[in-house]
Write a protein that holds these residues in place. Structure first.
Motif, mmCIF file in Angstrom:
data_model
loop_
_atom_site.group_PDB
_atom_site.id
_atom_site.type_symbol
_atom_site.label_atom_id
_atom_site.label_comp_id
_atom_site.label_asym_id
_atom_site.label_seq_id
_atom_site.Cartn_x
_atom_site.Cartn_y
_atom_site.Cartn_z
ATOM 1 N N ASP A 98 6.048 2.788 -11.487
ATOM 2 C CA ASP A 98 5.613 3.926 -10.682
ATOM 3 C C ASP A 98 6.528 5.115 -10.944
ATOM 4 O O ASP A 98 7.689 5.127 -10.523
ATOM 5 C CB ASP A 98 5.631 3.538 -9.209
ATOM 6 N N ASP A 142 0.848 -1.193 0.000
ATOM 7 C CA ASP A 142 0.000 0.000 0.000
ATOM 8 C C ASP A 142 0.884 1.244 0.000
ATOM 9 O O ASP A 142 2.114 1.171 0.134
ATOM 10 C CB ASP A 142 -0.950 0.003 1.201
ATOM 11 N N GLN A 143 0.253 2.418 -0.161
ATOM 12 C CA GLN A 143 1.011 3.649 -0.363
ATOM 13 C C GLN A 143 1.923 3.968 0.820
ATOM 14 O O GLN A 143 3.077 4.372 0.636
ATOM 15 C CB GLN A 143 0.057 4.816 -0.620
ATOM 16 N N ASP A 144 1.428 3.786 2.052
ATOM 17 C CA ASP A 144 2.261 4.094 3.218
ATOM 18 C C ASP A 144 3.501 3.212 3.257
ATOM 19 O O ASP A 144 4.615 3.695 3.514
ATOM 20 C CB ASP A 144 1.452 3.912 4.513
ATOM 21 N N ARG A 196 4.862 1.665 0.719
ATOM 22 C CA ARG A 196 5.717 2.008 -0.431
ATOM 23 C C ARG A 196 6.644 3.155 -0.079
ATOM 24 O O ARG A 196 7.855 3.104 -0.341
ATOM 25 C CB ARG A 196 4.865 2.392 -1.641
ATOM 26 N N LEU A 197 6.088 4.213 0.514
ATOM 27 C CA LEU A 197 6.899 5.380 0.868
ATOM 28 C C LEU A 197 7.949 5.014 1.908
ATOM 29 O O LEU A 197 9.099 5.476 1.837
ATOM 30 C CB LEU A 197 5.996 6.501 1.385
ATOM 31 N N GLU A 248 7.993 6.793 -7.817
ATOM 32 C CA GLU A 248 9.041 5.950 -7.232
ATOM 33 C C GLU A 248 10.344 6.103 -8.003
ATOM 34 O O GLU A 248 11.425 6.233 -7.407
ATOM 35 C CB GLU A 248 8.558 4.503 -7.285
#
Length: 276
Positions: free
Chosen positions: A191, A163-165, A167-168, A194
């Motif tokens: 992405d 998920d986005q969290d 990923r970051l 990314e």
């Protein structure tokens, strides 16, 4: 430095294509491979790692030959760490055991503690993969790849399932690790954000070859949609040259430098280029 020119026939849903790629990647550089699914990005990573053999060509790393017509260096003898999409962790080993297993024979055991700290896994060191979240498993896979003490880190869409969290968070871990160990990184990702964060060069692959390369900010900034067409005619018009390009069932023209392209070349065109 990685210097290679490899060819390989790929069998895709659209038929067989010839992958023919030539590139140099400087030591410490972070490069992204970008293109649609099935164009050969993962195959290229696997050839660099020694998990697949090219049909022909060469792969050189610094002053070492990893592959040519008479040489094939096995994966375990290449200075490479590989992070796969599916993590590929050993289910019966704890996190700490996974990292110890990856250490080279001469490796410093303190490296394990350092990697656990860098990837924020110290408090989970005695847990097993089944007890971890997807983001935690991916951090283990990253730490294990670096525990080999490689000079090159290959990342095959390592964050695509997160998920986005997460990923970051993982992007931050990759940045820390790259800086700490001065790794050469080759990343496959779809992405754009990314790629912009993690790499300094993006190589666009399609039709079995390198279509373009440059900075992520230049090539991946949102703009007009690009479509691939075939040059069917080139003519002069006053003091300029025009190429006629067929894209699907439509015909377009674009200004070109004389002799910069030839009839039959495949080129990218923006949607705003005018129709005839």
């Amino acid at each position: 430095m990685i210097d290679f020119h490899v060819t390989k026939h790929l069998h895709t849903a659209q038929g067989t294509i010839l992958l023919d790629l030539s590139l140099q990647i400087q030591s410490g550089e972070c490069v992204a491979l970008y293109g649609s699914s099935g164009v050969g990005k993962t195959t290229l990573l696997r050839m660099l790692a020694g998990l697949e053999k090219p049909d022909s060509g060469y792969i050189h790393f610094n002053h070492n030959v990893w592959y040519d017509s008479g040489t094939f260096v096995k994966p375990q003898h290449r200075s490479i760490g590989f992070v796969f999409q599916d993590y590929a962790l050993f289910p019966s080993m704890s996190i700490r055991e996974q990292l110890k297993f990856a250490l080279p024979r001469s490796g410093d055991q303190q490296m394990v503690d350092e990697l656990l700290e860098l990837t924020q896994l110290s408090t989970l060191a005695n847990r097993y993969p089944a007890q971890l979240s997807g983001g935690q498993q991916q951090r283990v896979a990253l730490a294990r790849a670096v525990a080999r003490q490689p000079e090159v880190l290959l990342l095959d869409e390592p964050l695509s399932a997160l998920d986005q969290d997460n990923r970051l968070r993982l992007q931050e871990e990759i940045e820390k690790i790259q800086r700490r160990f001065n790794l050469t990184v080759v990343l496959v990702s779809h992405d754009a954000g990314e790629i912009k964060r993690l790499t300094n060069r993006v190589v666009m692959i399609g039709e079995g070859k390198i279509l373009n390369q440059g900075s992520p900010q230049e090539l991946l900034t949102p703009g007009p949609e690009l479509k691939l067409g075939t040059v069917i005619a080139i003519e002069s018009s006053g003091n300029q040259w025009l190429a006629t390009v067929q894209i699907e069932e439509k015909i377009r023209q674009m200004r070109v430098a004389e002799a910069s392209i030839q009839i039959g070349d495949r080129i990218w065109m923006e949607n705003q280029d005018r129709f005839l």
